[in-house]
Design an enzyme around this catalytic site. Sequence first.
Site, PDB file in Angstrom:
ATOM      1  N   ASP A 128       0.865  -1.451  -0.220  1.00 48.75           N
ATOM      2  CA  ASP A 128      -0.261  -0.213   0.147  1.00 48.75           C
ATOM      3  C   ASP A 128       0.890   1.295   0.061  1.00 48.75           C
ATOM      4  OD1 ASP A 128      -2.384  -1.225  -0.209  1.00 48.75           O
ATOM      5  OD2 ASP A 128      -2.722  -1.202   2.250  1.00 48.75           O
ATOM      6  N   LEU A 159       6.509   3.353   5.176  1.00 47.60           N
ATOM      7  CA  LEU A 159       5.495   3.120   5.652  1.00 47.60           C
ATOM      8  C   LEU A 159       5.413   1.862   6.014  1.00 47.60           C
ATOM      9  CD1 LEU A 159       2.788   4.729   3.483  1.00 47.60           C
ATOM     10  CD2 LEU A 159       3.183   5.931   5.310  1.00 47.60           C
ATOM     11  N   GLY A 162       1.152  -2.677   8.511  1.00 44.39           N
ATOM     12  CA  GLY A 162       0.476  -2.502   9.956  1.00 44.39           C
ATOM     13  C   GLY A 162       0.202  -1.656  11.452  1.00 44.39           C
ATOM     14  N   GLY A 279     -47.849  -9.978 -20.527  1.00 46.51           N
ATOM     15  CA  GLY A 279     -48.124 -11.400 -21.128  1.00 46.51           C
ATOM     16  C   GLY A 279     -49.860 -11.629 -19.634  1.00 46.51           C
ATOM     17  N   ASP A 463     -28.165  -9.405 -23.298  1.00 49.40           N
ATOM     18  CA  ASP A 463     -27.446 -10.816 -22.247  1.00 49.40           C
ATOM     19  C   ASP A 463     -26.601 -11.670 -22.859  1.00 49.40           C
ATOM     20  OD1 ASP A 463     -27.647 -11.932 -19.795  1.00 49.40           O
ATOM     21  OD2 ASP A 463     -29.149 -13.317 -20.272  1.00 49.40           O
TER      22      ASP A 463
END
Length: 630
Positions: A128, A159, A162, A279, A463
């Site tokens: 990080d 850094l 933790g 429908g 789709d």
Amino acid sequence: MEPPSIRHTLTSSVLFSFFIFLFHHSAAQPPDADGYTCSTNHTADPCQAYVFYRAAAPGFLNLATIADLFWVSRLQISRPSNISDSNATFPLLSGQPLFIPINCFCKSLNASVSISYANLSYKINHGDNFWQVSTFKFQNLTTYQSVEVVNPTLVAVDLPIGIDVVFPIFCKCPTHTQSQNRVSFMVSYVIQPTDTLPSIASRFGVETLDITDANRPNPEPFETIFIPVSRLPNLTQPIVVSPSPEQALVPVVEGKNRAVTGLAIGIGIVGFLLIVVVGLWVCGVGKRRSKEREMEEGVEKQRVQDIGVWMRKEKGKQIEVDLMADVSDCLDKYRVFKIEELNEATDGFSESSLIQGSVYKGSIGGVEYAIKKMKWNAYEQLKILQKINHGNLVKLEGFCIDPEDATCYLIYEHVENGSLYSWLHGSQRQKLNWRTRLRIAIDVANGLLYIHEHTRPQVVHKDIKSSNILLDASMRAKIANFGLAKSGYNAITMHIVGTQGYIAPEYIADGVVSTKMDIFSFGVILLELISGREAIDDEGGVLWMRASTGFSEGKEKLDRLRSWVDEALFEQSCPMESVMDVMNVAVSCLQKDPMKRPSMVEVVYALSKSDDAVFEFSDDTLSDPPLAAR
Ligand SMILES: *[C@@H]1O[C@H](CO)[C@@H](O)[C@H](O)[C@H]1NC(C)=O
Ligand SMILES: *[C@@H]1O[C@H](CO)[C@@H](O)[C@H](O)[C@H]1NC(C)=O
Ligand SMILES: *[C@@H]1O[C@H](CO)[C@@H](O)[C@H](O)[C@H]1NC(C)=O
Ligand SMILES: *[C@@H]1O[C@H](CO)[C@@H](O)[C@H](O)[C@H]1NC(C)=O
Ligand SMILES: *[C@@H]1O[C@H](CO)[C@@H](O)[C@H](O)[C@H]1NC(C)=O
Ligand SMILES: *[C@@H]1O[C@H](CO)[C@@H](O)[C@H](O)[C@H]1NC(C)=O
Ligand SMILES: *[C@@H]1O[C@H](CO)[C@@H](O)[C@H](O)[C@H]1NC(C)=O
């Protein structure tokens, strides 16, 4: 305690050149990079604010991790975001919008400057750095400059793992005037490249002017702006077909003939109000009158909007008349089957003739058909399919209405060799060779080209996925399942439907329906063909996400590609140049910005060129493969 100036920290850093690159690269860096100033006297106490966050891979596709990142409970996110299932394992879609509550403080940095932020503590993991965490995990809701300002004692390049770092998430509290104007929250929103201020305003149900008043003029993409709202807007969350049902479809047992056939996917989502309403009209002929009376005015309005593409009429009565006329249109074009015929063909819809989901196989008059049973009428499908007729689309042969139990059936041509999904990810012993894969890609591209360019109005399938691609006896591909298809383009829909791993990000985020979303899904299919991997793996990893990082340049590209290619292809010594061509097409189809994606015309051209190359190549180097598509 004066925080070190940014330039000082940077010059002393090993990452100097990297950040110089950043500075040059983004002259667009907003002036508020250090944070948004505030005056302490009106917010001694924190105020409630929200951030607008988009679920994103890798890592942030479930509520649990996002909630942990922001130090809130899952329920605190799911409630304002209109997500019904706050279960930790409930997967979110990439791009799915969320509202996350934060406590916004106005804190002084030194005697003269105060900035407002939510102080979120974050534990540094391996790899990080301030920039990465701000830019990706917090999605630009803060900047590395501001993190440095707020953590003056930490050295950005060194850094310890933790260690806890405070990430200042940008926020604002309503001013006195805003409060008087009934503003309850300021929502922190990071501008996306495709946004315009009016589009953001309409999404939040506010006036553009309210936004411009509350922010600096002409904000840049990826800058945080603050939206004053009196209440959070209602988010419509995507309804998603989980890919799991197809996984059940895989095995093709020895001895049994290739039973995995026909229409690959079940009925999909019939949640469409439109389909339901239509429908009722078409199927439940007898019940029609009473149902109609029940319909409320709001529903009526929605329905009119939805079917406006087909018939631009205003009054329900008129639409009904038109609809009945349209159905009689269909009656002319298709064979109308009798329910007795279907019962006989499928042994009374027995297990043994079930292909998958709600699709059955049956022989009528010596011809094999795939019969799809639908609870509601598939009027959209009928309307769309009657306009289209192309060798790379599964053909609708007819339909059947059973008025007894208000069921409708669509009868399709039977496609012998099952779905591409089962060939790629199933336990087939024979693996598809590269030429066949390329042919399948071209077939699908041609099918899409046809619906995108040669139908009026345009049809968007919505789709496209490997289980909706069927292979015939000679391994040519056909696109199936127009259950979600929509005609018209650049429509905005509130009913987000589709399949995880294939849905284009702009559709999830904004509901924009355009042909570009099919092109995105097609890109995913190309990745599947190249890698033999599934669109979403067992851990929920999204295939296209992995392809979108780092396939752009350099000679490492070829090495990376090699690590991607389906091992089965190596065994057949497939031509890497051709695979690389197809990979390039895939990557361009998967551009996040829909406007940057190629059209289907360009895709077909690029793939066909590659096919020509392979074909020459294969003449002398490859033996004619058992599954060749010629
Ligand atoms: C406090 O706010 C008032 C009005 O909002 C302003 O006139 C005053 O200068 C502010 N005081 C400080 C110390 O910022
Ligand atoms: C959450 O999901 C797990 C596994 O999917 C399930 O066992 C559990 O019952 C779910 N809990 C709730 C509250 O839905
Ligand atoms: C206060 O902090 C800001 C931001 O770090 C800095 O630009 C400014 O020079 C500082 N002012 C004083 C008086 O230290
Ligand atoms: C954030 O600020 C509040 C108020 O100053 C303080 O109580 C809290 O401990 C801070 N949280 C972190 C993680 O620094
Ligand atoms: C944050 O902004 C940078 C550009 O400053 C951009 O490259 C990056 O993709 C953004 N992050 C997200 C999650 O949008
Ligand atoms: C959001 O939904 C609630 C209830 O469903 C409704 O009362 C409210 O007006 C809606 N708000 C907006 C901004 O649409
Ligand atoms: C919540 O989302 C669903 C779709 O997922 C939508 O139908 C419903 O209207 C939304 N609720 C509110 C209050 O907006």
